[in-house]
Write an enzyme that holds these catalytic residues in place. Structure first.
Site, PDB file in Angstrom:
ATOM      1  N   ALA A 133       0.841  -1.205   0.000  1.00 36.99           N
ATOM      2  CA  ALA A 133       0.000   0.000   0.000  1.00 36.99           C
ATOM      3  C   ALA A 133       0.880   1.261   0.000  1.00 36.99           C
ATOM      4  O   ALA A 133       0.632   2.209  -0.758  1.00 36.99           O
ATOM      5  CB  ALA A 133      -0.925  -0.005   1.214  1.00 36.99           C
TER       6      ALA A 133
ATOM      7  N   ARG B 229       0.017  -8.793 -15.875  1.00 31.52           N
ATOM      8  CA  ARG B 229      -1.149  -8.706 -14.983  1.00 31.52           C
ATOM      9  C   ARG B 229      -1.349  -7.265 -14.507  1.00 31.52           C
ATOM     10  O   ARG B 229      -0.428  -6.636 -14.031  1.00 31.52           O
ATOM     11  CB  ARG B 229      -0.971  -9.669 -13.792  1.00 31.52           C
ATOM     12  CG  ARG B 229      -1.078 -11.133 -14.221  1.00 31.52           C
ATOM     13  CD  ARG B 229      -0.844 -12.083 -13.085  1.00 31.52           C
ATOM     14  NE  ARG B 229       0.527 -12.036 -12.597  1.00 31.52           N
ATOM     15  CZ  ARG B 229       0.976 -12.760 -11.568  1.00 31.52           C
ATOM     16  NH1 ARG B 229       0.161 -13.569 -10.918  1.00 31.52           N
ATOM     17  NH2 ARG B 229       2.230 -12.670 -11.196  1.00 31.52           N
TER      18      ARG B 229
ATOM     19  N   LYS C   8      -4.757  -5.528  -5.943  1.00 30.58           N
ATOM     20  CA  LYS C   8      -5.384  -6.614  -5.179  1.00 30.58           C
ATOM     21  C   LYS C   8      -5.168  -6.400  -3.676  1.00 30.58           C
ATOM     22  O   LYS C   8      -6.102  -6.498  -2.877  1.00 30.58           O
ATOM     23  CB  LYS C   8      -4.764  -7.935  -5.645  1.00 30.58           C
ATOM     24  CG  LYS C   8      -4.990  -9.122  -4.767  1.00 30.58           C
ATOM     25  CD  LYS C   8      -4.438 -10.383  -5.425  1.00 30.58           C
ATOM     26  CE  LYS C   8      -2.942 -10.583  -5.269  1.00 30.58           C
ATOM     27  NZ  LYS C   8      -2.488 -10.994  -3.945  1.00 30.58           N
TER      28      LYS C   8
ATOM     29  N   LEU D  66       3.994   1.522  -1.081  1.00 33.39           N
ATOM     30  CA  LEU D  66       4.720   1.644  -2.356  1.00 33.39           C
ATOM     31  C   LEU D  66       3.799   2.213  -3.437  1.00 33.39           C
ATOM     32  O   LEU D  66       4.174   3.142  -4.167  1.00 33.39           O
ATOM     33  CB  LEU D  66       5.263   0.277  -2.789  1.00 33.39           C
ATOM     34  CG  LEU D  66       6.426  -0.264  -1.948  1.00 33.39           C
ATOM     35  CD1 LEU D  66       6.674  -1.740  -2.233  1.00 33.39           C
ATOM     36  CD2 LEU D  66       7.704   0.535  -2.210  1.00 33.39           C
TER      37      LEU D  66
ATOM     38  N   CYS E 119      -0.013  -7.413  -7.681  1.00 34.89           N
ATOM     39  CA  CYS E 119      -0.160  -7.263  -6.222  1.00 34.89           C
ATOM     40  C   CYS E 119      -0.806  -5.969  -5.756  1.00 34.89           C
ATOM     41  O   CYS E 119      -1.685  -5.995  -4.896  1.00 34.89           O
ATOM     42  CB  CYS E 119       1.208  -7.380  -5.569  1.00 34.89           C
ATOM     43  SG  CYS E 119       1.811  -9.060  -5.623  1.00 34.89           S
TER      44      CYS E 119
END
Ligand code: UDX
Ligand code: UDX
Length: 458
Positions: free
Chosen positions: A224, A345, A278, A226, A275
């Site tokens: 979060a 992704r 999500k 980053l 990541c």
């Protein structure tokens, strides 16, 4: 050869594969087996063409595979044999029911826990490697305590902080290894065993321990923070484009403040990867669950700014190119979510490509590693899309180039040659601020960087 320990990893993905390869490489006295439900993936891990591209991965896999590193689909056998099991299956965002679009889908994880329970004939250490919502280890313990014999499971949390593209370096020289556990004698012993594995190559003072919940939460909080940092700098690119400020100058000025530091301040077309989104949405869901709406809203804004950044990029293209993209040929330079990976992704390129197609543009997509994934991502879209390895061929006859990924090779392209082959006026939208804008302008391009004044000939 008899091995000192048998380690199993369930889930041969971007995290499980490289992490286990590094353990095998650094610990020749341990047997490391990686299993997966997907036979194609396992076959690729056993071939010359590994399923993921990560600089340096080939070398360590080839030097250990068949010696102390094995890839297999025999999950039950692997579970029986192992003393330590890492769980690295995917935890995608739920697409159905309560928490759809935000909460983690834990069905694979629970299936895995039950399979471990069913197949185990001896006590084991279970290591959560995937990023799970806080308190998942507790649920894992509950399932694993349903055993009817005297088998015992100790559950540890050991989140992985590697970033793709630098994964091997991150695994070999991690900033820290974090191990969360309970403080019971049995869990402390399990924790010491995991510390012993990492001590084979990681300095002791880089291996830190915490309680299990702090460890799970730390991974979500790290991601979060980053993502927040990039959303912060990206929010100011919008501001810079409205004023005469230059985001590169601003980033340099703030980055020299030792309290802020100069890393992770590169403005971009938006952050991607499997990541960040999500994990933040997961965190937001948890905050709401605990009634912490203000905290949830604060972190949700990090994702909103990222969506805004991607939208803005397309709107800027549209407005620069005389408010119509219909029938225009646009070359997407790069498709991966960042350089040095074939992973796409949540790549911003997916969103941009879809929006450009909605505007009836024709796309020519090039990327040194990600074209196969790009084809899967854009499969079924109604529009003209070509996938071309060679960037010169991809940009030939185009009206515009949009840089999506900061591949180093793009810096040394012959832009004079590219300019000559393009429709005029020729446009470059540099979604990574990686090219030499002044030089491109001198060649004849109309240049649109992120967060700094555009350079146009009209
Ligand atoms: C995964 C999670 O998505 C992430 O939250 C976590 O931080 C690390 O693990 P990644 O390795 O990038 O990340 O995922 P992916 O490449 O999709 O690999 C997961 C693998 O698990 C896949 O190969 C999948 O086939 C396998 N899997 C999934 C199983 O072996 N069993 C299952 O029940 C489900
Ligand atoms: C991230 C975390 O860095 C890692 O610790 C965690 O284990 C998994 O999630 P990853 O997504 O692989 O790793 O790559 P990262 O380098 O963090 O980049 C994420 C996205 O942010 C990329 O799209 C990248 O291009 C973008 N980015 C990064 C920027 O736009 N600007 C920056 O300054 C840095």
């Amino acid at each position: 050869m008899t091995f000192k320990k048998h380690i199993l990893c369930i889930g041969a993905g971007y995290v499980g594969g490289p992490t286990m390869a590094m353990i095998a490489y650094k610990c020749p006295h341990y047997k490391v087996t990686v299993v997966d439900i997907n036979p194609t993936r396992i076959a690729e891990w056993n071939s010359d063409d590994l399923p993921i591209y990560e600089p340096g991965l080939d070398k360590i896999v080839k030097s250990t595979r068949g010696k102390n590193l094995f890839f297999s689909t025999e999950i039950e056998r692997g579970i029986k044999e192992a003393e330590i099991i890492f769980v690295s299956v995917n935890t995608p965002v739920k697409t159905f029911g309560a928490g759809a679009g935000m909460a983690a889908d834990l069905q694979y994880w629970e299936k895995t826990a039950r399979q471990i329970l069913k197949c185990s004939e001896s006590s084991k250490i279970i290591v959560e490697k995937s990023t799970f919502p806080v308190r998942t280890a507790f649920a894992m313990e509950r399932i694993l305590s349903l055993t009817e014999n005297d088998i015992h499971f100790d559950v540890l949390s050991n989140p992985e902080f590697l970033a793709e593209g630098t994964g091997i370096k991150d695994l070999e020289y991690p900033d820290r290894v974090l191990i969360g556990s309970r403080e019971t004698p049995s869990c402390v012993k399990a924790r010491d065993e995991l510390i012993e594995i990492y001590s084979n190559w990681v300095p002791k003072d880089h291996i830190i321990t915490s309680n299990i919940w702090s460890s799970e939460l730390s991974k979500l909080v790290a991601n979060a923070f980053l993502a927040q940092r990039i959303s912060s700098i990206n929010s100011f690119t919008a501001f810079c484009e409205k004023s005469e400020a230059d985001i590169t100058e601003v980033a340099r000025a703030i980055g020299m403040d030792s309290r802020l530091g100069n890393k992770f301040l590169s403005p971009s077309v938006g952050w991607g990867g499997s990541c960040f989104k999500k994990d933040i949405l997961n965190l937001v869901y948890l905050c709401r669950h605990y009634g912490l709406d203000e905290v949830a809203n604060y972190w949700e804004a990090v994702v909103s700014i990222n969506e805004y950044q991607k939208e803005r990029f397309v709107l800027n293209m549209l407005s620069a190119m005389f408010n119509t993209l219909a029938g225009k040929k646009i070359c997407l330079l790069g498709f991966a979510f960042k350089a040095d990976t074939g992973d796409t992704r949540e790549s911003p390129a997916i969103f941009i490509a879809r929006k450009l197609i909605e505007e009836k543009a024709e796309l020519l997509i090039t990327d040194p590693r990600a074209l196969n994934n790009a084809k899967i991502d854009l499969n079924g879209i109604d529009g003209k899309i070509s996938y071309i390895e060679d960037p010169y061929e991809a940009s030939d006859g185009c009206d515009a180039i949009a840089v999506m990924t900061e591949w180093e090779i793009y810096k040394s392209l012959d832009f004079e040659k590219i300019y000559r082959s393009m429709v005029k006026p020729a446009f470059i939208f540099d979604g990574r601020n990686m090219l030499n804008h002044k030089r491109l302008f001198d060649i004849g391009f109309n240049v649109f960087p992120i967060g700094k004044p555009s350079l146009t000939h009209f």
